[in-house]
Design an enzyme around this catalytic site. Sequence first.
Site, short mmCIF file in Angstrom:
data_model
loop_
_atom_site.label_atom_id
_atom_site.label_comp_id
_atom_site.label_asym_id
_atom_site.label_seq_id
_atom_site.Cartn_x
_atom_site.Cartn_y
_atom_site.Cartn_z
N GLY A 174 0.37 -0.93 -0.48
CA GLY A 174 0.02 0.17 0.14
C GLY A 174 1.11 1.21 -0.17
O GLY A 174 0.65 2.33 -0.70
N CYS A 175 1.78 1.63 1.05
CA CYS A 175 2.76 2.38 0.92
C CYS A 175 3.59 2.61 -0.28
O CYS A 175 3.76 3.65 -0.75
CB CYS A 175 3.90 2.03 2.38
#
Length: 154
Positions: free
Chosen positions: A46-47
């Site tokens: 996600g990051c």
Amino acid sequence: MLKPGDKAPDFTLLDQNGEPFTLSASLRQRKVWHLIYFYPKADTPGCTVQACGLRDIAGQIGDTVILGISPDKSPRLKKFDDKYGLGFTLMSDEDHAVADAYGVWVEKKNYGKTYMGVQRSAFLIGEDGKVEKAWPTISPKDTPINLLAALEDG
């Protein structure tokens, strides 16, 4: 949690190169908007989507400064930046003092376990140091979309 109109808490953190970065100094030196986004951990799925999405719109946001903050240590941030060619400032908030000040160090639950961690969020800070837009929970894919929309509304 900060909201539009609030003064953004000042901070000094080490960036991915181990150099100190101070928000108030940046606002004085560069009279532009600053996007501060908080993310849980560098080089996770996600990051990575979030950071690469911001990297990909950098040419569309004028002089807006992008600042990523996570609890990771500077060397990990450097590897993340180098691996994906992010090209913007990533900062280490190991003791989560800045996340606390922005109201994004929160209780989280995962697989039945409760722990404290960073709530993925973003804040657009105006030239005057006040919050223009606040996204207290934001998806990785929406971060660049919301930034572009906010700058268009400008």
